[in-house]
Design a protein around this motif. Structure first.
Motif, PDB file in Angstrom:
ATOM      1  N   ARG A  74       0.832  -1.212   0.000  1.00 25.62           N
ATOM      2  CA  ARG A  74       0.000   0.000   0.000  1.00 25.62           C
ATOM      3  C   ARG A  74       0.864   1.259   0.000  1.00 25.62           C
ATOM      4  O   ARG A  74       0.482   2.292  -0.550  1.00 25.62           O
ATOM      5  CB  ARG A  74      -0.944   0.013   1.193  1.00 25.62           C
ATOM      6  CG  ARG A  74      -2.081  -0.974   1.074  1.00 25.62           C
ATOM      7  CD  ARG A  74      -3.053  -0.826   2.249  1.00 25.62           C
ATOM      8  NE  ARG A  74      -3.827  -2.017   2.365  1.00 25.62           N
ATOM      9  CZ  ARG A  74      -3.554  -3.042   3.181  1.00 25.62           C
ATOM     10  NH1 ARG A  74      -2.499  -2.994   3.977  1.00 25.62           N
ATOM     11  NH2 ARG A  74      -4.316  -4.103   3.207  1.00 25.62           N
ATOM     12  N   ASP A  75       2.024   1.170   0.659  1.00 23.79           N
ATOM     13  CA  ASP A  75       2.916   2.329   0.779  1.00 23.79           C
ATOM     14  C   ASP A  75       3.839   2.507  -0.427  1.00 23.79           C
ATOM     15  O   ASP A  75       4.654   3.430  -0.449  1.00 23.79           O
ATOM     16  CB  ASP A  75       3.765   2.198   2.046  1.00 23.79           C
ATOM     17  CG  ASP A  75       2.939   2.298   3.318  1.00 23.79           C
ATOM     18  OD1 ASP A  75       1.798   2.819   3.263  1.00 23.79           O
ATOM     19  OD2 ASP A  75       3.430   1.866   4.369  1.00 23.79           O
ATOM     20  N   ILE A  76       3.712   1.670  -1.419  1.00 24.66           N
ATOM     21  CA  ILE A  76       4.627   1.676  -2.566  1.00 24.66           C
ATOM     22  C   ILE A  76       4.666   3.035  -3.260  1.00 24.66           C
ATOM     23  O   ILE A  76       5.706   3.465  -3.751  1.00 24.66           O
ATOM     24  CB  ILE A  76       4.279   0.535  -3.557  1.00 24.66           C
ATOM     25  CG1 ILE A  76       5.520   0.078  -4.308  1.00 24.66           C
ATOM     26  CG2 ILE A  76       3.208   0.919  -4.538  1.00 24.66           C
ATOM     27  CD1 ILE A  76       6.300  -0.947  -3.620  1.00 24.66           C
ATOM     28  N   THR A  77       3.553   3.739  -3.276  1.00 23.74           N
ATOM     29  CA  THR A  77       3.502   5.030  -3.971  1.00 23.74           C
ATOM     30  C   THR A  77       4.157   6.157  -3.171  1.00 23.74           C
ATOM     31  O   THR A  77       4.228   7.283  -3.649  1.00 23.74           O
ATOM     32  CB  THR A  77       2.057   5.416  -4.326  1.00 23.74           C
ATOM     33  OG1 THR A  77       1.274   5.413  -3.144  1.00 23.74           O
ATOM     34  CG2 THR A  77       1.470   4.447  -5.344  1.00 23.74           C
ATOM     35  N   LEU A  78       4.654   5.847  -2.001  1.00 25.90           N
ATOM     36  CA  LEU A  78       5.399   6.840  -1.227  1.00 25.90           C
ATOM     37  C   LEU A  78       6.852   6.929  -1.695  1.00 25.90           C
ATOM     38  O   LEU A  78       7.574   7.846  -1.300  1.00 25.90           O
ATOM     39  CB  LEU A  78       5.347   6.512   0.269  1.00 25.90           C
ATOM     40  CG  LEU A  78       3.954   6.495   0.895  1.00 25.90           C
ATOM     41  CD1 LEU A  78       4.035   6.085   2.357  1.00 25.90           C
ATOM     42  CD2 LEU A  78       3.280   7.848   0.740  1.00 25.90           C
ATOM     43  N   GLN A  79       7.250   5.981  -2.517  1.00 24.72           N
ATOM     44  CA  GLN A  79       8.606   6.019  -3.063  1.00 24.72           C
ATOM     45  C   GLN A  79       8.717   7.172  -4.065  1.00 24.72           C
ATOM     46  O   GLN A  79       7.725   7.624  -4.629  1.00 24.72           O
ATOM     47  CB  GLN A  79       8.965   4.682  -3.713  1.00 24.72           C
ATOM     48  CG  GLN A  79       9.023   3.547  -2.703  1.00 24.72           C
ATOM     49  CD  GLN A  79       9.448   2.236  -3.329  1.00 24.72           C
ATOM     50  OE1 GLN A  79      10.244   2.197  -4.246  1.00 24.72           O
ATOM     51  NE2 GLN A  79       8.895   1.148  -2.799  1.00 24.72           N
ATOM     52  N   ASP A  80       9.931   7.632  -4.276  1.00 27.17           N
ATOM     53  CA  ASP A  80      10.150   8.824  -5.101  1.00 27.17           C
ATOM     54  C   ASP A  80      10.169   8.579  -6.602  1.00 27.17           C
ATOM     55  O   ASP A  80       9.813   9.464  -7.363  1.00 27.17           O
ATOM     56  CB  ASP A  80      11.477   9.485  -4.711  1.00 27.17           C
ATOM     57  CG  ASP A  80      11.442  10.028  -3.296  1.00 27.17           C
ATOM     58  OD1 ASP A  80      10.366  10.435  -2.842  1.00 27.17           O
ATOM     59  OD2 ASP A  80      12.501  10.018  -2.645  1.00 27.17           O
ATOM     60  N   ASN A  84      12.126   3.073 -10.500  1.00 31.21           N
ATOM     61  CA  ASN A  84      13.059   2.301  -9.664  1.00 31.21           C
ATOM     62  C   ASN A  84      12.363   1.859  -8.378  1.00 31.21           C
ATOM     63  O   ASN A  84      12.844   2.121  -7.274  1.00 31.21           O
ATOM     64  CB  ASN A  84      14.301   3.130  -9.336  1.00 31.21           C
ATOM     65  CG  ASN A  84      15.155   3.369 -10.555  1.00 31.21           C
ATOM     66  OD1 ASN A  84      15.595   2.419 -11.195  1.00 31.21           O
ATOM     67  ND2 ASN A  84      15.365   4.622 -10.887  1.00 31.21           N
ATOM     68  N   ILE A  85      11.237   1.205  -8.526  1.00 27.12           N
ATOM     69  CA  ILE A  85      10.457   0.753  -7.368  1.00 27.12           C
ATOM     70  C   ILE A  85      11.163  -0.405  -6.677  1.00 27.12           C
ATOM     71  O   ILE A  85      11.651  -1.329  -7.319  1.00 27.12           O
ATOM     72  CB  ILE A  85       9.037   0.326  -7.815  1.00 27.12           C
ATOM     73  CG1 ILE A  85       8.261   1.531  -8.313  1.00 27.12           C
ATOM     74  CG2 ILE A  85       8.290  -0.398  -6.701  1.00 27.12           C
ATOM     75  CD1 ILE A  85       7.933   2.569  -7.255  1.00 27.12           C
ATOM     76  N   ILE A  86      11.191  -0.329  -5.374  1.00 27.86           N
ATOM     77  CA  ILE A  86      11.670  -1.448  -4.573  1.00 27.86           C
ATOM     78  C   ILE A  86      10.431  -2.157  -4.038  1.00 27.86           C
ATOM     79  O   ILE A  86       9.733  -1.646  -3.163  1.00 27.86           O
ATOM     80  CB  ILE A  86      12.576  -0.966  -3.413  1.00 27.86           C
ATOM     81  CG1 ILE A  86      13.777  -0.236  -3.988  1.00 27.86           C
ATOM     82  CG2 ILE A  86      12.989  -2.140  -2.535  1.00 27.86           C
ATOM     83  CD1 ILE A  86      14.613   0.490  -2.976  1.00 27.86           C
ATOM     84  N   TRP A  87      10.155  -3.294  -4.619  1.00 29.30           N
ATOM     85  CA  TRP A  87       8.963  -4.070  -4.255  1.00 29.30           C
ATOM     86  C   TRP A  87       9.225  -4.869  -2.988  1.00 29.30           C
ATOM     87  O   TRP A  87      10.288  -5.471  -2.849  1.00 29.30           O
ATOM     88  CB  TRP A  87       8.563  -5.001  -5.391  1.00 29.30           C
ATOM     89  CG  TRP A  87       8.052  -4.255  -6.580  1.00 29.30           C
ATOM     90  CD1 TRP A  87       8.772  -3.873  -7.669  1.00 29.30           C
ATOM     91  CD2 TRP A  87       6.721  -3.776  -6.791  1.00 29.30           C
ATOM     92  NE1 TRP A  87       7.964  -3.182  -8.551  1.00 29.30           N
ATOM     93  CE2 TRP A  87       6.695  -3.118  -8.033  1.00 29.30           C
ATOM     94  CE3 TRP A  87       5.548  -3.850  -6.046  1.00 29.30           C
ATOM     95  CZ2 TRP A  87       5.562  -2.534  -8.563  1.00 29.30           C
ATOM     96  CZ3 TRP A  87       4.406  -3.273  -6.573  1.00 29.30           C
ATOM     97  CH2 TRP A  87       4.411  -2.612  -7.803  1.00 29.30           C
ATOM     98  N   PRO A  88       8.239  -4.902  -2.088  1.00 30.95           N
ATOM     99  CA  PRO A  88       8.400  -5.733  -0.891  1.00 30.95           C
ATOM    100  C   PRO A  88       8.337  -7.210  -1.262  1.00 30.95           C
ATOM    101  O   PRO A  88       7.750  -7.591  -2.280  1.00 30.95           O
ATOM    102  CB  PRO A  88       7.216  -5.334  -0.013  1.00 30.95           C
ATOM    103  CG  PRO A  88       6.193  -4.818  -0.957  1.00 30.95           C
ATOM    104  CD  PRO A  88       6.955  -4.218  -2.114  1.00 30.95           C
TER     105      PRO A  88
END
Length: 90
Positions: A74-80, A84-88
């Motif tokens: 849910r917090d994934i969109t808090l990344q900048d 370059n998403i860091i997936w849990p």
């Protein structure tokens, strides 16, 4: 008088005080990528919905691990940077 804001999407203003098309296209590409990330995230959440059902045979520790994973999704969109998403992982 013309004011130029540095390091923002308004950096490139033409003489008519309109952002250049390349800046607008860039913003659209970024928005499209965030939309793609949200779709992937939604699918990943759906795939593990079962872990939060009351009758699932998981220990409390396992349920908590899944809760933390789901919150990280849910917090994934808090990344900048949507490129370059860091997936849990679980």
């Amino acid at each position: 008088m013309r004011i130029t804001v540095i390091n923002t999407a308004l950096d490139s203003i033409n003489e008519n005080n309109e952002p250049h098309l390349d800046i607008l296209k860039q913003e659209q590409v970024i928005q499209n990528k965030w939309n793609e990330i949200r779709e992937i995230r939604t699918q990943m959440l759906k795939e593990c919905d079962w872990t939060q059902l009351p009758d699932v045979k998981l220990s409390e520790q396992e349920k908590e691990t899944w809760r933390e994973y789901r919150q990280a999704l849910r917090d994934i969109t808090l990344q900048d940077d949507p490129f370059n998403i860091i997936w849990p992982t679980i």
